[in-house]
Design an enzyme around this catalytic site. Structure first.
Site, PDB file in Angstrom:
ATOM      1  N   CYS A  12       0.823  -1.208   0.000  1.00 53.83           N
ATOM      2  CA  CYS A  12       0.000   0.000   0.000  1.00 53.83           C
ATOM      3  C   CYS A  12       0.863   1.265   0.000  1.00 53.83           C
ATOM      4  CB  CYS A  12      -0.988  -0.024   1.168  1.00 53.83           C
ATOM      5  SG  CYS A  12      -2.350   1.161   0.954  1.00 53.83           S
ATOM      6  N   SER A  53      -7.672  -0.065   0.715  1.00 52.31           N
ATOM      7  CA  SER A  53      -8.091   1.005   1.617  1.00 52.31           C
ATOM      8  C   SER A  53      -7.069   2.123   1.517  1.00 52.31           C
ATOM      9  CB  SER A  53      -8.184   0.489   3.058  1.00 52.31           C
ATOM     10  OG  SER A  53      -8.548   1.532   3.942  1.00 52.31           O
ATOM     11  N   HIS A  71      -4.329  -4.774   0.197  1.00 52.47           N
ATOM     12  CA  HIS A  71      -4.081  -5.365   1.520  1.00 52.47           C
ATOM     13  C   HIS A  71      -4.576  -6.804   1.557  1.00 52.47           C
ATOM     14  CE1 HIS A  71      -2.639  -1.866   3.779  1.00 52.47           C
ATOM     15  NE2 HIS A  71      -3.520  -1.140   3.116  1.00 52.47           N
ATOM     16  N   GLU A 115      -3.389  -9.057   3.173  1.00 54.48           N
ATOM     17  CA  GLU A 115      -3.196  -9.585   4.526  1.00 54.48           C
ATOM     18  C   GLU A 115      -4.350  -9.261   5.467  1.00 54.48           C
ATOM     19  OE1 GLU A 115      -1.923  -5.331   4.911  1.00 54.48           O
ATOM     20  OE2 GLU A 115      -1.827  -6.894   3.374  1.00 54.48           O
TER      21      GLU A 115
END
Length: 763
Positions: free
Chosen positions: A142, A192, A235, A237
């Site tokens: 990110c 995000s 993301h 994860e």
């Protein structure tokens, strides 16, 4: 196989319940297996959640992994206890001598800020530069991916119209790559973020490939062609409820966030989210660990630093900004020499010119003549004629069509107009030497002339408008194949010519190099690089082949005449090497100034010796003087209140000795001593004058015992008394004090000890 984590890490309980095989330090010690060393630079505020998420994915691979947690020293975590950070995290200074098979750089909630505004940006740049020689493969996430693309390749991030939040459908741009082996043609990833990177910017860099992307979310994964840098903008994860937590947080904060896209069933935020990305997450991390780390990392992890030498070491610059100083442009012969240098390397596309300096025929610099003309109107006509004649002679010798007479007449008119209008003509007049010289050089080289006032932008108070300058340079030069730019000056918001301090052409060159994302910034002058010692003390000192920015700054603080910090900062921000070269000896490589000099071979154990005379020491003695930790800071405050800079200090339980400039101390000696007596109740305060300080600078000083021993041995062999010795705070220098009468001999003896050269200057 398990993931090895520190004992008592909170993630252990969570992962054990999920049947992820976790091995503690204690158990791992009983196994004779070489684990993969993975470093996690955790920039997220939710440290424990991020640790757990990434440890879960790494622990799902069939390899034993040893996870090391890293935090920034320049930014303290606020959402997790300091006990947790102290127990489980290290800082860069603690691991910078280690090597890692892989590293993960997480995202961070700072994307709305410019990179340079982030309080730990300089430290992050140092870590990313270090990773080139100490990490085999780095996985950026990110904002960490955007930061890596910006630092390594100069790719800017851009604000999105609104926050991108949700779980998005992706497809593979490269279907046969190992990172996405086993992936379906379409897969889901959470995002995000408020910023993005443009595909066209990435595709313009030959060393990068876009591997996967999304119609809604844009570029997802980018890989360097050497497989050592991975950049993912999403993301994978994230836990099932991470987006939910962010959404609720923003709602509670009154931010009125949109419902995350494709996250809740039917986009109904009252329902439980459906996880669609877990298999993708496990597979991408498993593939990275297997194919990009385990299968290719050296068996001897210390060999990582030989894998990928910096481009400049390979003489592989595609774009070089070259600045030529006044001595390099002092007369016709020097102009010819400069043209030969520029034409020798087609990468030298942007040239920054200073005003003509001293030459055999002209013993006064053009800029000095202009400053004198501005300050002494009676000298104006005489000095302008000298300058006009000098530049006219160069134009005639080189058969150039630049009408110097007409331009100097215009300078006369502008000067009088500024004076009559009540303005200060000094900045304008002082800049005209560069202006005229650059016009001559541009025509001689056949390059475009681009005026410095069109590129370098100042606020009306004289401070540099850095962002506007960077954007302006990029905009003006992007369509110009070659250009010559006068250094030293720019213009203010209200249209006035304004100059940097003396030596400002160095700053102009560095700003241009930063803005055009140059591979190399050359600074051509009259010396073949940075000299190891003052040539007034040591005859024909060697030049330093390679030095890092920290060493350069340390030498500057200790008295060496080196590039000004303002001239280094733009290149340092971009990680651009600076090469100091000699116009009269262009065959010599000069000195290379880089962020990380560890992968450059050198036979020298030190990088330089500098020093100053004119110091005194103030010794304060009292039993148990420093038992109170606050006492030292109160002593420092007394010196600070009198404008005294402490150059060195030695602290013991019963004494404090401070080294300050003797001349400055003399002006307030009685008052300072009285205040010290009142504060400390010291029985004795002794002032000792006739002191000189010498700094021996080298990036390996703290790592090599023999360096300190050789310094002391060199001084002892010359019967030089050592007044004090101290390692600098940066641990890259040793500062020593000697009597002023021994100053030159001390420098010569140290220089000789590290170079085996006996050619010393006459006393």
């Amino acid at each position: 196989m398990p993931i090895k984590v520190p004992n008592d890490l909170p993630a252990i309980d969570t992962l054990t319940k999920e049947n992820v095989f976790v091995m503690t330090d204690t158990r791992a010690m009983t196994q004779d297996v070489r684990p993969l060393h993975i470093l996690l630079l955790n920039l997220m505020p939710t440290k424990i959640d991020t640790e757990t998420q990434l440890a879960r994915l790494l622990g799902n691979t069939p390899l034993q992994i040893e996870l090391e947690l890293l935090q920034t020293a320049t930014h303290k975590a606020h959402n997790v206890s300091q006990e947790h950070m102290i127990a489980f995290y290290k800082t860069f200074s603690e691991i910078q001598d280690e090597y890692f098979d892989g590293m993960i750089i997480t995202g961070a909630p700072v994307e709305k800020m410019e990179f340079e505004e982030v309080d730990y940006w300089e430290e992050l740049c140092e870590i990313m530069e270090w990773s080139k020689t100490h990490v085999h493969s780095t996985f950026h996430i990110c904002w960490g991916a955007q930061a890596g693309l910006y630092y390594h390749y100069g790719i800017q991030k851009h604000m999105l119209p609104k926050k991108l939040s949700g779980v998005y459908l992706h497809h593979l741009d490269q279907k046969h790559g190992m990172l996405f082996r086993g992936f379906d043609d379409e897969f889901y990833v959470p995002h995000s973020r408020n910023t993005t990177v443009y595909r066209e910017d990435i595709e313009a860099v030959p060393e990068l490939k876009v591997l996967a992307s999304s119609e809604e979310a844009g570029v997802f994964c980018v890989k360097s062609t050497n497989d050592r840098q991975i950049f993912v903008t999403g993301h994978s994860e994230y836990d099932w409820n991470t987006l939910l937590k962010e959404y609720v947080r923003d709602k509670n904060a009154g931010l009125n966030p949109d419902v995350p896209d494709h996250y809740f069933p039917n986009d109904d935020d009252t329902q439980t989210p459906i996880v669609k990305w877990r298999s993708c997450a496990n597979l991408i991390y498993s593939n990275w660990i297997n194919y990009f780390v385990y299968q290719s990392t050296p068996y001897d992890i210390h060999m990582i630093d030989n894998e990928d030498l910096a481009p400049v070491l390979k003489n592989n610059s595609d774009l070089t900004v070259a600045k030529f100083g006044g001595t390099s442009l002092a007369d016709t012969a020097k102009f010819r020499q400069v043209k030969s240098i520029v034409q020798e390397d087609p990468a030298r596309k942007y040239i920054v010119a200073s005003a003509a300096g001293r030459s055999a025929e002209n013993t006064v610099k053009v800029t000095d003549l202009l400053i004198e003309a501005a300050k002494k109107p009676e000298k104006f006509d005489e000095n302008i004629k000298l300058i006009s004649d000098r530049y006219c002679r160069i134009a005639e010798d080189l058969d150039l069509a630049v009408d110097i007479s007409a331009k100097t007449n215009r300078i006369r008119e502008d000067f009088r107009e500024i004076r009559e209008g009540g303005g200060n003509p000094l900045p304008y007049l002082a800049s005209r030497g560069e202006y005229l010289c650059a016009q001559l050089l541009a025509e001689y080289l056949g390059y475009d002339f681009v005026d410095g006032e069109d590129l370098i932008l100042f606020h009306n108070d004289g401070t540099l408008n850095l962002e506007a300058t960077r954007n302006r340079i990029e905009e003006v030069l992007k369509d110009r194949e070659h250009a010559v730019i006068p250094g030293f000056y720019g213009r203010t918001e209200d249209g006035r010519i304004y100059t940097f301090s003396r030596g400002g052409s160095d700053i102009t060159g560095s700003l241009v190099a930063e803005a055009v994302k140059a591979d190399l910034y050359e600074n051509w002058t009259d010396v073949p690089g940075m000299l190891m010692a003052d040539p007034k003390v040591v005859k024909n000192p060697l030049s330093v082949p390679v030095i890092n920015y920290r060493e350069l700054r340390e030498l500057s603080l200790c008295g060496a005449e080196v590039l000004h910090e303002d001239a280094v900062a733009p290149a340092r921000r971009r990680g651009i090497p600076i090469n100091i070269r000699s116009t009269s000896e262009p065959q010599k490589p000069g000195t290379l100034i880089v962020k990380n000099a560890d992968f450059y071979q050198t036979v020298l154990d030190i990088s330089g010796i500098s020093g100053k005379t004119g110091y005194c020491s103030v010794l304060i003695e009292r039993e148990r003087l420093t038992e109170d930790p606050a006492m030292k800071s109160r002593i420092d405050e007394i010196f600070r209140n009198h404008g005294l800079e402490i150059s060195a200090e030695q602290i013991a339980l019963d004494s404090v000795s401070l080294v300050v400039n003797a001349s400055s101390f003399r002006d307030c000696e009685e008052q300072v001593i009285q205040e010290l007596h009142d504060l400390t109740g010291a029985e004795d305060i002794d002032v000792s004058t006739g002191l000189a300080t010498i700094a021996v600078v080298g990036r390996n000083i703290s790592k090599t015992v023999s360096v300190s021993l050789r310094i002391f041995e060199a001084l002892a062999n010359e019967h030089i008394n050592l007044r004090f010795a101290d390692h600098g705070a940066e641990r890259i220098s040793m500062q020593i004090g000697v009597n002023e009468s021994d100053y030159k001999n001390a420098i010569r003896s140290i220089y000789k000890a590290f170079t085996n050269v006996s050619q010393l200057a006459e006393k």
